[in-house]
Design a protein around this motif. Structure first.
Motif, PDB file in Angstrom:
ATOM      1  N   GLU A   6       0.834  -1.206   0.000  1.00  0.00           N
ATOM      2  CA  GLU A   6       0.000   0.000   0.000  1.00  0.00           C
ATOM      3  C   GLU A   6       0.873   1.263   0.000  1.00  0.00           C
ATOM      4  OE1 GLU A   6      -0.431  -2.630   2.069  1.00  0.00           O
ATOM      5  OE2 GLU A   6      -2.566  -3.007   2.446  1.00  0.00           O
TER       6      GLU A   6
ATOM      7  N   ARG B  16      -0.214  -1.643 -10.866  1.00  0.00           N
ATOM      8  CA  ARG B  16      -1.480  -1.490 -10.141  1.00  0.00           C
ATOM      9  C   ARG B  16      -1.690  -0.057  -9.636  1.00  0.00           C
ATOM     10  NH1 ARG B  16      -1.354  -7.280  -6.843  1.00  0.00           N
ATOM     11  NH2 ARG B  16      -2.542  -8.454  -8.410  1.00  0.00           N
TER      12      ARG B  16
ATOM     13  N   PRO C  89      -6.946  -3.965  -9.955  1.00  0.00           N
ATOM     14  CA  PRO C  89      -5.698  -4.639  -9.561  1.00  0.00           C
ATOM     15  C   PRO C  89      -5.736  -6.153  -9.717  1.00  0.00           C
ATOM     16  CG  PRO C  89      -6.767  -3.569  -7.666  1.00  0.00           C
ATOM     17  CD  PRO C  89      -7.456  -3.094  -8.890  1.00  0.00           C
TER      18      PRO C  89
ATOM     19  N   THR D 192       6.744 -11.152  -0.522  1.00  0.00           N
ATOM     20  CA  THR D 192       6.329 -10.329   0.610  1.00  0.00           C
ATOM     21  C   THR D 192       6.338 -11.182   1.867  1.00  0.00           C
ATOM     22  OG1 THR D 192       3.983 -10.817   0.229  1.00  0.00           O
ATOM     23  CG2 THR D 192       4.842  -8.814  -0.777  1.00  0.00           C
TER      24      THR D 192
ATOM     25  N   PHE E 103       4.565 -11.668   5.715  1.00  0.00           N
ATOM     26  CA  PHE E 103       3.428 -11.337   6.575  1.00  0.00           C
ATOM     27  C   PHE E 103       3.959 -10.965   7.953  1.00  0.00           C
ATOM     28  CE2 PHE E 103       0.204 -12.761   9.687  1.00  0.00           C
ATOM     29  CZ  PHE E 103      -0.903 -12.047   9.244  1.00  0.00           C
TER      30      PHE E 103
ATOM     31  N   LEU F 144       2.782  -9.407  11.934  1.00  0.00           N
ATOM     32  CA  LEU F 144       1.688  -9.157  12.857  1.00  0.00           C
ATOM     33  C   LEU F 144       2.257  -8.373  14.022  1.00  0.00           C
ATOM     34  CD1 LEU F 144      -1.316 -10.013  13.080  1.00  0.00           C
ATOM     35  CD2 LEU F 144      -0.529 -11.931  14.486  1.00  0.00           C
TER      36      LEU F 144
ATOM     37  N   GLY G 231      -1.699  -7.248  16.901  1.00  0.00           N
ATOM     38  CA  GLY G 231      -2.979  -7.576  16.259  1.00  0.00           C
ATOM     39  C   GLY G 231      -3.125  -7.006  14.859  1.00  0.00           C
ATOM     40  N   ALA G 232      -2.259  -6.064  14.483  1.00  0.00           N
ATOM     41  CA  ALA G 232      -2.359  -5.459  13.149  1.00  0.00           C
ATOM     42  C   ALA G 232      -1.490  -6.247  12.166  1.00  0.00           C
ATOM     43  CB  ALA G 232      -1.922  -4.002  13.196  1.00  0.00           C
ATOM     44  N   ALA G 233      -2.121  -6.708  11.104  1.00  0.00           N
ATOM     45  CA  ALA G 233      -1.415  -7.518  10.112  1.00  0.00           C
ATOM     46  C   ALA G 233      -1.043  -6.676   8.905  1.00  0.00           C
ATOM     47  CB  ALA G 233      -2.304  -8.683   9.670  1.00  0.00           C
TER      48      ALA G 233
ATOM     49  N   LEU H  51       1.767  -6.708   5.153  1.00  0.00           N
ATOM     50  CA  LEU H  51       2.768  -7.368   4.330  1.00  0.00           C
ATOM     51  C   LEU H  51       3.901  -6.392   4.089  1.00  0.00           C
ATOM     52  CD1 LEU H  51       0.315  -8.962   1.748  1.00  0.00           C
ATOM     53  CD2 LEU H  51       1.534 -10.150   3.578  1.00  0.00           C
TER      54      LEU H  51
ATOM     55  N   PRO I 222      -2.638 -14.372   3.086  1.00  0.00           N
ATOM     56  CA  PRO I 222      -2.543 -12.933   2.771  1.00  0.00           C
ATOM     57  C   PRO I 222      -1.500 -12.616   1.704  1.00  0.00           C
ATOM     58  CG  PRO I 222      -1.923 -13.384   5.076  1.00  0.00           C
ATOM     59  CD  PRO I 222      -2.514 -14.636   4.535  1.00  0.00           C
ATOM     60  N   VAL I 223      -0.400 -13.346   1.708  1.00  0.00           N
ATOM     61  CA  VAL I 223       0.633 -13.119   0.684  1.00  0.00           C
ATOM     62  C   VAL I 223       0.036 -13.338  -0.710  1.00  0.00           C
ATOM     63  CG1 VAL I 223       2.717 -14.169  -0.325  1.00  0.00           C
ATOM     64  CG2 VAL I 223       2.663 -13.565   2.128  1.00  0.00           C
TER      65      VAL I 223
ATOM     66  N   ASN J  70      -2.619 -10.706  -1.743  1.00  0.00           N
ATOM     67  CA  ASN J  70      -1.978  -9.496  -2.270  1.00  0.00           C
ATOM     68  C   ASN J  70      -1.459  -9.717  -3.685  1.00  0.00           C
ATOM     69  OD1 ASN J  70      -0.686  -6.784  -2.014  1.00  0.00           O
ATOM     70  ND2 ASN J  70       1.150  -8.028  -2.254  1.00  0.00           N
TER      71      ASN J  70
ATOM     72  N   ARG K 248      -5.705  -6.047  -3.407  1.00  0.00           N
ATOM     73  CA  ARG K 248      -6.301  -5.185  -2.381  1.00  0.00           C
ATOM     74  C   ARG K 248      -6.806  -6.041  -1.230  1.00  0.00           C
ATOM     75  NH1 ARG K 248     -10.320  -1.890  -6.282  1.00  0.00           N
ATOM     76  NH2 ARG K 248     -10.658  -3.521  -7.820  1.00  0.00           N
ATOM     77  N   ARG K 249      -6.962  -5.381  -0.097  1.00  0.00           N
ATOM     78  CA  ARG K 249      -7.341  -6.098   1.101  1.00  0.00           C
ATOM     79  C   ARG K 249      -8.831  -6.392   1.073  1.00  0.00           C
ATOM     80  NH1 ARG K 249      -4.220  -5.418   6.560  1.00  0.00           N
ATOM     81  NH2 ARG K 249      -2.617  -4.247   5.465  1.00  0.00           N
TER      82      ARG K 249
ATOM     83  N   ALA L 259      -4.433 -16.020   9.573  1.00  0.00           N
ATOM     84  CA  ALA L 259      -3.677 -14.888   9.013  1.00  0.00           C
ATOM     85  C   ALA L 259      -4.542 -14.104   8.020  1.00  0.00           C
ATOM     86  CB  ALA L 259      -2.397 -15.390   8.334  1.00  0.00           C
TER      87      ALA L 259
ATOM     88  N   GLN M 149      -6.902 -12.026  10.091  1.00  0.00           N
ATOM     89  CA  GLN M 149      -6.172 -10.903  10.698  1.00  0.00           C
ATOM     90  C   GLN M 149      -5.868  -9.831   9.658  1.00  0.00           C
ATOM     91  OE1 GLN M 149      -2.954 -13.382  12.056  1.00  0.00           O
ATOM     92  NE2 GLN M 149      -3.635 -13.353  14.205  1.00  0.00           N
ATOM     93  N   TYR M 150      -5.471 -10.273   8.480  1.00  0.00           N
ATOM     94  CA  TYR M 150      -5.138  -9.342   7.393  1.00  0.00           C
ATOM     95  C   TYR M 150      -6.375  -8.554   6.975  1.00  0.00           C
ATOM     96  CZ  TYR M 150      -3.411  -7.939   2.731  1.00  0.00           C
ATOM     97  OH  TYR M 150      -3.034  -7.246   1.608  1.00  0.00           O
TER      98      TYR M 150
ATOM     99  N   SER N  15      -7.379  -5.986   9.636  1.00  0.00           N
ATOM    100  CA  SER N  15      -6.470  -4.849   9.813  1.00  0.00           C
ATOM    101  C   SER N  15      -6.630  -3.776   8.751  1.00  0.00           C
ATOM    102  CB  SER N  15      -5.018  -5.342   9.802  1.00  0.00           C
ATOM    103  OG  SER N  15      -4.820  -6.304  10.811  1.00  0.00           O
TER     104      SER N  15
END
Lengths: 336, 336
Positions: free
Chosen positions: A144, A200, A211, A221, A223, A225, A228-230, A232, B248-249, B252, B257-258, B271, B274-275, B278
């Motif tokens: 991001e 993208r 995207p 990438t 991952f 944590l 609690g915030a995840a 990449l 999550p990898v 992405n 996008r999330r 994961a 969590q991703y 977040s």
């Protein structure tokens, strides 16, 4: 109850009939207007419009909407790529910024060349040097954050010779082609040798391609944590090189079906065109030939960037569509 | 000319207005019917429907259609996964066929266990044994040939206890949820630990999810060109493991996008949840809890397949939605 249902059913049928009529009427209207006004009449435009007509109409060449997959290379196919890939300008500007903050980084030859704006020295370092530069400038942040950075750069950086924003060097005829295909039920994908995150950053606003329909070269990438915030983090390690044989490999990985239409402009797209051509049923393979030094650039068999040599021979042998920018495009760059 | 244009413009506006009215009328009709009839009333159904209402209506939680990305695990989330992942049954049947043709292959312990239907021996070989089995049974052919083979198998193989085709062990409430999300402008993706080609063999017919919206574990492929015909060959070499941090990898990499909504059922999905959690703005995280031994299976913290332990704790701590199959699903499997 039953009569209420009957009434609703009848009302529904009428509604469907009216909506159908409106769709037909608007389709008839659309046919009046040329969907590709920036394409000059000629064999290339004819090949495209007749292919699309054949696959959407009932008949032996009909292709179901789900299978209308169209893939486009980006550099040299959807926007310009000379004198170097635009992503290299971005990497150079990022390198300058990094060196300004940490001069020690200039110890790396590729970074020094970039910081000195020395394209000759940079290209003399070859792929290894470029990889070093990209690894440094494209890693250590979230996708991001990288995309936000690329967007900031795209909003102000200008092409050295053509003196326009890079996103204004997208090709107007190709924007029309993308729209024409989507209006005919095609799903349009980018399959770029460039970085997936870089493409993208502008694919949706520049081309209307979201995207998830962008395939490109990528870094790995990791991952993470934290409380609690995840998130990449982009690593300085290559994940996929989406060029040459990598293009069909990644098309299969990301899309999972063979395209029916492929557009490229260089030998890096040849495997993608061969892969598309080898599917069952109607296919269209298109090569953009850069032959307009006045309005853009003229280059092919001997170019360092975007070399078009083996693919041009194969296109001629197999009757693929070769687009001459000089002859086939009424305008080159997007209307502002 | 001008007056003709004006006329067309006016006719176009009228047409748009009529079409708009018809759309509104059909939307009003749709609201009358429960879009999730197989979900019992309760907090889980309430959480889902109120989340969707919040993100599609103008207001502080509005999410633009392009960002309405929903990701679903497959095994244990969209179809059953006991007593072992269904893909393992497929690999076992493939191994039997291969050994019948070439008995020497039984020298491999995993292949021998599979050919003997010895699930105990197979699971005792651990991940290495499974990898060996999958490598042998899922390689050496094109993705197209593999998918055709998987489809042939899915058309006749039956679950040992539930005695149904495996695609009839997809969950009816989840089929309704996928449809409900798509009707509200969401794009639905599968993010599976299972093989991407295996899931693609049935994702479109079973779930209405096209191959380009399927992410999974994958083997590498090699591009081959023979007499102008291009094809890919699946190799016995792992490309990506789409489990745990890999989810999550790969989200992405493939989507870019999330997601705003994620549904899973095991620690392998934590994961991804969590991703999703977040990201900025409204989010919905859902865990399917298998607690219905009578209609399906009951398992969680101690299960070898689909273990749900850390994710269950985190869901309770963070207020994620936990779906009890026993309590929340009026029916479990798809209507035939």
């Amino acid at each position: 109850m039953v009569s209420a249902m009957r009434y609703r059913l009848r009302a529904g049928l009428t509604a469907t009939a009216v909506a159908g009529f409106l769709l037909l009427a608007s389709a008839a209207n659309a046919q009046v207007a040329d969907p590709l006004p920036s394409w000059n009449e000629g064999p290339a435009k004819q090949a495209i419009t007749s292919f699309v007509a054949r696959v959407v109409q009932p008949g032996p060449d009909y292709v179901a909407p789900a299978d209308r997959i169209a893939v486009f290379d980006n550099d040299g196919t959807l926007w310009a790529e000379q004198p170097v890939y635009f992503q290299a300008f971005f990497a150079i500007d990022r390198a300058k910024g990094l060196v300004a903050r940490d001069p020690k980084l200039a110890a790396l030859a590729a970074v020094k060349a970039a910081a000195d704006d020395d394209l000759q020295a940079l290209s003399a370092l070859g792929e290894h040097g470029i990889a070093e530069l990209v690894a440094l400038t494209h890693s250590g942040m979230t996708p991001e954050a990288f995309i936000a950075e690329a967007r900031r750069w795209l909003a102000s950086a200008r092409h050295p010779r053509l003196d326009r924003l890079f996103t204004d060097l997208t090709y107007q005829p190709q924007l029309e082609l993308l729209g024409f295909l989507r209006a005919n039920g095609f799903k349009t994908f980018i399959v770029s040798g460039g970085g997936i995150d870089f493409v993208r950053a502008f694919s949706e606003s520049a081309y209307g391609i979201p995207p998830e329909q962008v395939i490109g070269s990528s870094s790995k990438t990791r991952f993470e944590l934290e409380g609690g915030a995840a998130r990449l983090i982009k690593l300085a390690e290559i994940g996929a090189i989406d060029d040459r044989e990598g293009k069909p490999v990644n098309i299969n990985l990301h899309i999972g079906r063979r395209p029916v239409l492929a557009v490229g402009n260089s030998d890096g797209d040849l495997a993608m065109l061969q892969y598309t051509a080898s599917g069952q049923g109607p296919r269209l393979m298109v090569l953009i030939h850069h032959d307009d030094a006045e309005r853009e650039y003229a280059y092919d068999r001997n170019s360092r960037v975007g070399r078009l040599d083996a693919a041009l021979d194969e296109a001629e042998e197999r009757g693929w569509t070769v687009v001459s920018i000089k002859r086939d495009w009424r305008v080159v760059f997007r209307a502002n």
